[in-house]
Scaffold this motif. Sequence first.
Motif, PDB file in Angstrom:
ATOM      1  N   ARG A   1      80.978 -56.128 -49.012  1.00  0.00           N
ATOM      2  CA  ARG A   1      80.848 -56.919 -47.786  1.00  0.00           C
ATOM      3  C   ARG A   1      80.409 -58.356 -48.080  1.00  0.00           C
TER       4      ARG A   1
ATOM      5  N   ARG B   1      81.775 -51.649 -36.637  1.00  0.00           N
ATOM      6  CA  ARG B   1      80.718 -50.684 -36.293  1.00  0.00           C
ATOM      7  C   ARG B   1      81.282 -49.282 -36.051  1.00  0.00           C
TER       8      ARG B   1
ATOM      9  N   ILE C   1      82.067 -47.637 -39.295  1.00  0.00           N
ATOM     10  CA  ILE C   1      80.865 -47.230 -40.034  1.00  0.00           C
ATOM     11  C   ILE C   1      80.281 -45.956 -39.429  1.00  0.00           C
ATOM     12  N   THR C   2      80.258 -45.897 -38.106  1.00  0.00           N
ATOM     13  CA  THR C   2      79.757 -44.688 -37.448  1.00  0.00           C
ATOM     14  C   THR C   2      80.629 -43.492 -37.820  1.00  0.00           C
TER      15      THR C   2
ATOM     16  N   LEU D   1      72.929 -38.805 -27.052  1.00  0.00           N
ATOM     17  CA  LEU D   1      72.118 -39.179 -28.229  1.00  0.00           C
ATOM     18  C   LEU D   1      71.232 -38.031 -28.714  1.00  0.00           C
TER      19      LEU D   1
ATOM     20  N   ARG E   1      73.223 -35.274 -30.358  1.00  0.00           N
ATOM     21  CA  ARG E   1      73.764 -35.794 -31.625  1.00  0.00           C
ATOM     22  C   ARG E   1      72.674 -35.816 -32.700  1.00  0.00           C
ATOM     23  N   SER E   2      71.508 -36.291 -32.298  1.00  0.00           N
ATOM     24  CA  SER E   2      70.410 -36.399 -33.258  1.00  0.00           C
ATOM     25  C   SER E   2      69.916 -35.027 -33.690  1.00  0.00           C
TER      26      SER E   2
ATOM     27  N   LEU F   1      72.299 -33.655 -36.159  1.00  0.00           N
ATOM     28  CA  LEU F   1      72.126 -34.356 -37.432  1.00  0.00           C
ATOM     29  C   LEU F   1      70.862 -33.874 -38.144  1.00  0.00           C
TER      30      LEU F   1
ATOM     31  N   ARG G   1      72.232 -54.779 -40.272  1.00  0.00           N
ATOM     32  CA  ARG G   1      73.311 -54.974 -39.319  1.00  0.00           C
ATOM     33  C   ARG G   1      74.388 -53.888 -39.491  1.00  0.00           C
ATOM     34  N   ILE G   2      74.606 -53.536 -40.763  1.00  0.00           N
ATOM     35  CA  ILE G   2      75.615 -52.499 -41.027  1.00  0.00           C
ATOM     36  C   ILE G   2      75.181 -51.170 -40.425  1.00  0.00           C
ATOM     37  N   PHE G   3      73.924 -50.843 -40.608  1.00  0.00           N
ATOM     38  CA  PHE G   3      73.472 -49.508 -40.217  1.00  0.00           C
ATOM     39  C   PHE G   3      73.027 -49.421 -38.754  1.00  0.00           C
ATOM     40  N   ARG G   4      72.999 -50.570 -38.042  1.00  0.00           N
ATOM     41  CA  ARG G   4      72.479 -50.564 -36.680  1.00  0.00           C
ATOM     42  C   ARG G   4      73.150 -49.529 -35.756  1.00  0.00           C
ATOM     43  N   PRO G   5      74.476 -49.362 -35.830  1.00  0.00           N
ATOM     44  CA  PRO G   5      75.107 -48.405 -34.907  1.00  0.00           C
ATOM     45  C   PRO G   5      74.537 -47.003 -35.026  1.00  0.00           C
ATOM     46  N   LEU G   6      74.030 -46.675 -36.193  1.00  0.00           N
ATOM     47  CA  LEU G   6      73.563 -45.314 -36.415  1.00  0.00           C
ATOM     48  C   LEU G   6      72.056 -45.197 -36.300  1.00  0.00           C
TER      49      LEU G   6
ATOM     50  N   SER H   1      69.655 -45.426 -34.013  1.00  0.00           N
ATOM     51  CA  SER H   1      68.959 -44.576 -33.051  1.00  0.00           C
ATOM     52  C   SER H   1      69.189 -43.101 -33.364  1.00  0.00           C
ATOM     53  N   THR H   2      70.428 -42.753 -33.722  1.00  0.00           N
ATOM     54  CA  THR H   2      70.721 -41.342 -34.030  1.00  0.00           C
ATOM     55  C   THR H   2      69.911 -40.882 -35.241  1.00  0.00           C
ATOM     56  N   PHE H   3      69.900 -41.707 -36.288  1.00  0.00           N
ATOM     57  CA  PHE H   3      69.181 -41.331 -37.508  1.00  0.00           C
ATOM     58  C   PHE H   3      67.675 -41.245 -37.271  1.00  0.00           C
TER      59      PHE H   3
END
Lengths: 474, 345
Positions: free
Chosen positions: A20, A184, A187-188, A443, A446-447, A450, B6-11, B13-15
């Motif tokens: 990146r 995004r 990545i998700t 959420l 999902r969490s 996970l 910034r890369i990991f932001r989408p995840l 809250s879930t993580f």
Amino acid sequence: VNIVSPAFAASIVIVVLAYRRIPPGWRVRFLLVCSYAWYATLSWWFPVALLVLTAVTWGLARRMSSASSGRGWLLGTGIGFTVLSLALLKYSDAAVDRAEALIRGLGFGWDTRTLAVLLPIGMSFYALQAISYLVDAYQKNQRYPTDALTYSLYMAYFPKITSGPIEPPQRLIPQLSAVRLADREQITRGFTLLVLGLFRKTVIADSLFASTPDGIFSTPSAFSPFELGFYLFAYVVAVYNDFAGYTGIVRGISCLLGIELTRNFKAPLFSRSVSELWSRWHISLSSWLRIYIFLPLARLLLRRHPSSTHPANLLIPPLVTMVISGAWHGIGWNFLVWGLLMGLLVASERIIGRGVPRFLRDRQPFWWQATCTLVTMGSVIAACSFFFMGVESCIEFWRTVLFGGVGAGWPFLRLAVMVSPSFALDILQLTSDGELVVLRWPLIARSLVLAVALALMILFNTTQLGTAFVYQGF
Amino acid sequence: MRRARRIFRPLQSTFVLALVFLAVGGGLAETGLRLAESRWELPIGIVGSGNPCFDVTFARMVRFTDRRGVPDIVCVGSSMIKTAIDPDILDAEIGRRTGRRCSSFNFGVAGFNAAGAVQIVDLLNRENPPRLVVFDASPAAFLQADNPRLVSTEVGRSAWFRQRTGRPSVSGFLIDETELFKFFLRARMFLEAPEDHFQIGHWERRVRFDGFDARRAPGGDSAAVKVTGGSRASRATPLSLALLDGLLSRYPNVVLVSSPVHRAFLAHYPGGESSYHRTASEIAAVAERFERPFIDRPSGLAIPDSMWINANHLDAEGAAAFTTWLAGKLESSRHGLPRDVGGSR
């Protein structure tokens, strides 16, 4: 090759972050260097073999694109070189061993250790990609960049080099040359695929492999018929999860780099026919075989015998395709027998399918679908026994299943516990029409999922030695 | 760093929420398992030693220590010790003879030999050293003591044991520090190694809380005394005197005891009866060098044939007879029974 290891995970994080940061013009080179470097960690010889195959096929493809005559010869040379290289490396060990046995049988001593050549891991996969590229060049069908660097990366791209997916050039090359960073959403999706893949591999597949007794395929007479049946079924589920897990992991990694790889599995254990199974299991290989073997052969036969119900049209294409698939998978008569059985199953479906009442075909009631699924899975799992054992062991296996073995083991409960997550995942993906259905959940759900997956992966991974992915053996 | 965030932001809250669930769920489960009531209701969790009997015996010892404190005497050895010493009788006998309270634990492990037993002594003395370790030093315990393929040495290779002896690992840490992981290992054993799981259940049923194998004698006369196949098939290996030497030099709280064997066993000992006695005298010589007693069974202690399960394992009555005799020997031995056994700790 253990891609489920902290070292590999750390190297992926470094590669993704570096990818990146570097300027767009250098990204293809960067990925190419990373791919070759990673491949070289397996053996110095592997990148050499890959480089030679890449150079030869790219050179021939360029000549074909520009030549006005003799293109058929160039295509034949390219395919011949690729197939011969693969066959030579794949079968050389077995051939040398047999030659040694023969010569020793004649009373001469011959040490063949120095002749042993290691088949580069993943060559079976990227050799098929090379053929796809050559055929595209022959058909002047290349609507994508055709420079040497991008083609080299197409062949060597590290997430998929060891066990696929086998990517068609028109799908992968444009993505490689576009050097687009993952957004995004990608990545998700990448992380979700990664977690699902790791779950399938570490929790389901490795546990099933570990629970399979050592001698189940080598000394089947030491087990009861029930045990043999259950363990064979569990082993098929293990191989499925092993390969689907691997594919999920590499697709997830690739998503993080902004490059989408082909989905390889779509709940294959719920297929209602063997033909459907091959559109759900190892999809990238099935598609390749359909495009480059089955369809050309079917067209050729149809020209000779215009009736679609002619026995040759019904029998020969599936038989030839599946026997080639068997030979691709491994060395030994058992793989050929497996391919032949699969071909016969597909061919018999094509014949019997015509006799199925119209209302069943049109309405597809649930009981009919369930029956078809059970019959399909029963016959496929039975045929798969040849995939896991030599012919003699397999005959012994089925003799024990049919006429009784020792003991009365009943491993149903344990195996049911272990295979149930695999079926639950498949049902979820089937009913919601999407492999990443979990992303559509709220959420908290999902969490929670996970958290459970992470807990199980940590627990399972810290208490066992990771097993190599089965498909890396091909 | 900002880029990575910034890369990991989408995840994110879930993580984060998943980690919270993991911490809360794991914490609750761990607390539940640690509660004494829960622990008594559940079958035991295991440490993944590779020897089911060891796992059960170790868990019993932990529970023993929780309830009664560190035992004064721990008897360490193989199944021969496990079936020969009844700790309840040992406690009662020592109490009767000395007037002091004593608590003892039988840490005999089926499948172990002297090499495996030394590992247990190392572990005990490293953490909660008992006042006295009764170590099985019968010649039979030294058969194949240098065979690396024996089950006893697998314990030494396990992640848990390595963690306990200063060679840490993630799995070793988790097994050692959490109850949750021990029960996970037990569940996993059910899924992947049903034979071992069955073995755990087998030992759980057979071994009482204090670690004594309470099987009753099958009855019968001398004809019932059989030599186990193992001793007949065992190849005699040179006695690992260094093993004993190291043990005695490291730990002053170790006394050597020869677990009892039937006379039929002597004839089947590799090299015969003379070899057995020669080995016993070598062991005695090592003990002498360190001025420790070697409590060998005298001919005076006659154990009737009816009290033997087989040629090297006693039944409950035989164990009672041997334990009573052993308590007397420990009490009368100058180095055998520390003066403060049963005293305040």
